[in-house]
Design a protein around this motif. Sequence first.
Motif, PDB file in Angstrom:
ATOM      1  N   ILE A 120       3.075 -45.512  56.478  1.00 21.03           N
ATOM      2  CA  ILE A 120       2.536 -45.613  57.838  1.00 21.03           C
ATOM      3  C   ILE A 120       3.282 -44.682  58.776  1.00 21.03           C
ATOM      4  O   ILE A 120       2.681 -43.972  59.589  1.00 21.03           O
ATOM      5  CB  ILE A 120       2.618 -47.070  58.334  1.00 21.03           C
ATOM      6  N   LYS A 121       4.589 -44.661  58.682  1.00 24.91           N
ATOM      7  CA  LYS A 121       5.385 -43.794  59.552  1.00 24.91           C
ATOM      8  C   LYS A 121       5.113 -42.322  59.250  1.00 24.91           C
ATOM      9  O   LYS A 121       5.106 -41.485  60.149  1.00 24.91           O
ATOM     10  CB  LYS A 121       6.873 -44.108  59.392  1.00 24.91           C
ATOM     11  N   TYR A 122       4.899 -42.015  57.984  1.00 29.16           N
ATOM     12  CA  TYR A 122       4.683 -40.623  57.588  1.00 29.16           C
ATOM     13  C   TYR A 122       3.329 -40.105  58.041  1.00 29.16           C
ATOM     14  O   TYR A 122       3.207 -39.004  58.582  1.00 29.16           O
ATOM     15  CB  TYR A 122       4.804 -40.492  56.065  1.00 29.16           C
ATOM     16  N   LEU A 123       2.303 -40.917  57.827  1.00 26.85           N
ATOM     17  CA  LEU A 123       0.941 -40.464  58.126  1.00 26.85           C
ATOM     18  C   LEU A 123       0.556 -40.659  59.584  1.00 26.85           C
ATOM     19  O   LEU A 123      -0.310 -39.963  60.099  1.00 26.85           O
ATOM     20  CB  LEU A 123      -0.066 -41.204  57.238  1.00 26.85           C
ATOM     21  N   LEU A 186       9.789 -36.249  60.028  1.00 26.32           N
ATOM     22  CA  LEU A 186      10.579 -36.859  61.112  1.00 26.32           C
ATOM     23  C   LEU A 186       9.779 -36.984  62.405  1.00 26.32           C
ATOM     24  O   LEU A 186      10.337 -37.264  63.457  1.00 26.32           O
ATOM     25  CB  LEU A 186      11.844 -36.026  61.364  1.00 26.32           C
ATOM     26  N   SER A 187       8.476 -36.794  62.303  1.00 27.09           N
ATOM     27  CA  SER A 187       7.646 -36.711  63.516  1.00 27.09           C
ATOM     28  C   SER A 187       7.569 -38.017  64.302  1.00 27.09           C
ATOM     29  O   SER A 187       7.211 -38.009  65.477  1.00 27.09           O
ATOM     30  CB  SER A 187       6.235 -36.239  63.159  1.00 27.09           C
ATOM     31  N   THR A 188       7.886 -39.151  63.670  1.00 24.02           N
ATOM     32  CA  THR A 188       7.837 -40.421  64.392  1.00 24.02           C
ATOM     33  C   THR A 188       9.127 -40.696  65.147  1.00 24.02           C
ATOM     34  O   THR A 188       9.250 -41.715  65.817  1.00 24.02           O
ATOM     35  CB  THR A 188       7.553 -41.586  63.431  1.00 24.02           C
ATOM     36  N   TYR A 189      10.085 -39.795  65.020  1.00 24.99           N
ATOM     37  CA  TYR A 189      11.357 -39.940  65.726  1.00 24.99           C
ATOM     38  C   TYR A 189      11.430 -38.916  66.859  1.00 24.99           C
ATOM     39  O   TYR A 189      10.546 -38.092  67.028  1.00 24.99           O
ATOM     40  CB  TYR A 189      12.534 -39.779  64.750  1.00 24.99           C
ATOM     41  N   SER A 190      12.502 -38.957  67.621  1.00 23.07           N
ATOM     42  CA  SER A 190      12.589 -38.153  68.853  1.00 23.07           C
ATOM     43  C   SER A 190      13.120 -36.748  68.601  1.00 23.07           C
ATOM     44  O   SER A 190      14.172 -36.362  69.111  1.00 23.07           O
ATOM     45  CB  SER A 190      13.481 -38.862  69.879  1.00 23.07           C
ATOM     46  N   PHE A 191      12.385 -35.965  67.814  1.00 24.27           N
ATOM     47  CA  PHE A 191      12.784 -34.591  67.541  1.00 24.27           C
ATOM     48  C   PHE A 191      11.866 -33.618  68.271  1.00 24.27           C
ATOM     49  O   PHE A 191      10.707 -33.934  68.547  1.00 24.27           O
ATOM     50  CB  PHE A 191      12.757 -34.304  66.041  1.00 24.27           C
ATOM     51  N   CYS A 192      12.398 -32.452  68.571  1.00 22.67           N
ATOM     52  CA  CYS A 192      11.614 -31.440  69.284  1.00 22.67           C
ATOM     53  C   CYS A 192      12.001 -30.054  68.794  1.00 22.67           C
ATOM     54  O   CYS A 192      13.191 -29.750  68.618  1.00 22.67           O
ATOM     55  CB  CYS A 192      11.868 -31.554  70.792  1.00 22.67           C
ATOM     56  N   ARG A 193      11.023 -29.215  68.578  1.00 23.22           N
ATOM     57  CA  ARG A 193      11.264 -27.829  68.177  1.00 23.22           C
ATOM     58  C   ARG A 193      11.811 -27.057  69.374  1.00 23.22           C
ATOM     59  O   ARG A 193      11.297 -27.147  70.487  1.00 23.22           O
ATOM     60  CB  ARG A 193       9.960 -27.205  67.695  1.00 23.22           C
ATOM     61  N   ILE A 194      12.879 -26.287  69.156  1.00 22.07           N
ATOM     62  CA  ILE A 194      13.445 -25.474  70.232  1.00 22.07           C
ATOM     63  C   ILE A 194      13.419 -23.982  69.891  1.00 22.07           C
ATOM     64  O   ILE A 194      13.740 -23.143  70.734  1.00 22.07           O
ATOM     65  CB  ILE A 194      14.897 -25.887  70.562  1.00 22.07           C
ATOM     66  N   HIS A 195      13.064 -23.675  68.668  1.00 28.76           N
ATOM     67  CA  HIS A 195      13.081 -22.299  68.180  1.00 28.76           C
ATOM     68  C   HIS A 195      12.268 -22.293  66.899  1.00 28.76           C
ATOM     69  O   HIS A 195      12.081 -23.350  66.271  1.00 28.76           O
ATOM     70  CB  HIS A 195      14.543 -21.874  67.926  1.00 28.76           C
ATOM     71  N   LYS A 196      11.782 -21.164  66.462  1.00 25.78           N
ATOM     72  CA  LYS A 196      11.006 -21.129  65.221  1.00 25.78           C
ATOM     73  C   LYS A 196      11.840 -21.571  64.018  1.00 25.78           C
ATOM     74  O   LYS A 196      11.282 -21.961  62.989  1.00 25.78           O
ATOM     75  CB  LYS A 196      10.445 -19.728  64.979  1.00 25.78           C
ATOM     76  N   SER A 197      13.159 -21.527  64.173  1.00 23.98           N
ATOM     77  CA  SER A 197      14.032 -21.889  63.057  1.00 23.98           C
ATOM     78  C   SER A 197      14.871 -23.132  63.325  1.00 23.98           C
ATOM     79  O   SER A 197      15.750 -23.471  62.529  1.00 23.98           O
ATOM     80  CB  SER A 197      14.976 -20.724  62.717  1.00 23.98           C
ATOM     81  N   TYR A 198      14.628 -23.840  64.436  1.00 31.90           N
ATOM     82  CA  TYR A 198      15.439 -25.001  64.800  1.00 31.90           C
ATOM     83  C   TYR A 198      14.578 -26.120  65.384  1.00 31.90           C
ATOM     84  O   TYR A 198      13.621 -25.856  66.119  1.00 31.90           O
ATOM     85  CB  TYR A 198      16.465 -24.650  65.879  1.00 31.90           C
TER      86      TYR A 198
END
Length: 243
Positions: A120-123, A186-198
């Motif tokens: 559920i968390k993944y999808l 990790l999309s259900t957690y509080s992550f954010c892209r800041i760079h194409k490599s980070y």
Amino acid sequence: MKTKIKVLVVDDEPYSREELKHLLSIFDSIQIVGEADSGEGAIIQSIQLQPDIVFLDIEMPKMDGMQTAKSLMEFKNPPKIIFATAYPQFAVEAFRYEAIDYLLKPYDEEQLSETVSRIIKYLKPIDLPKQGKLAGKLAIEENGEIIYIEPKDIMYVYKEDKFSRIITIDNAYETKASLKELENRLSTYSFCRIHKSYFVNLRYINKLSPWFNGAFQLELKGSNEKLSVSRNYVKDLRTKLEI
């Protein structure tokens, strides 16, 4: 009408198929759309039924689970794999096929419940009934071992050469999984892209400072390293930080 996760059960043993179908039937979020008794049958059923998840036995005659998973991964929109087997020695190889989880027979109801929570968390299907609050760990392969990482402990993740490196509050890990794959997991957690490599965990951001040409630098709690925020990602980061 609530969206359900479409599941295909694949096992050459009828009893094992029936047992797993029975155990899965208690979850409101799961819809068993079909079953197959071989790898070839799994591929045909997957083409016809377009399942979200395939519970896939590994030890099958002719075309085993690993060969089947390899074929399924070649689909334009491949289903996610949950391997099921009585043999724990296949675990490392299983995660090379981007398996969400690895179930051991005989099935344990508590373990299966954790697997469903992880699915559920993944999808992240829309409007699914909740199946408990158990947060799944991030499983990665490193040096032939499977390591489980608490997402809340991850500070940031970045790509270097052919590897992705995961930096936690007290350790660093290296995996062949792509940055995009890790970001999705990790999309259900509080992550954010800041760079194409980070991408970073928002909870560890301590300071965001202007740099040059519209770019920024950020400082993380517990780290002396400063990370660059590409101007292409500044707006999204500021929005998520409510700046």
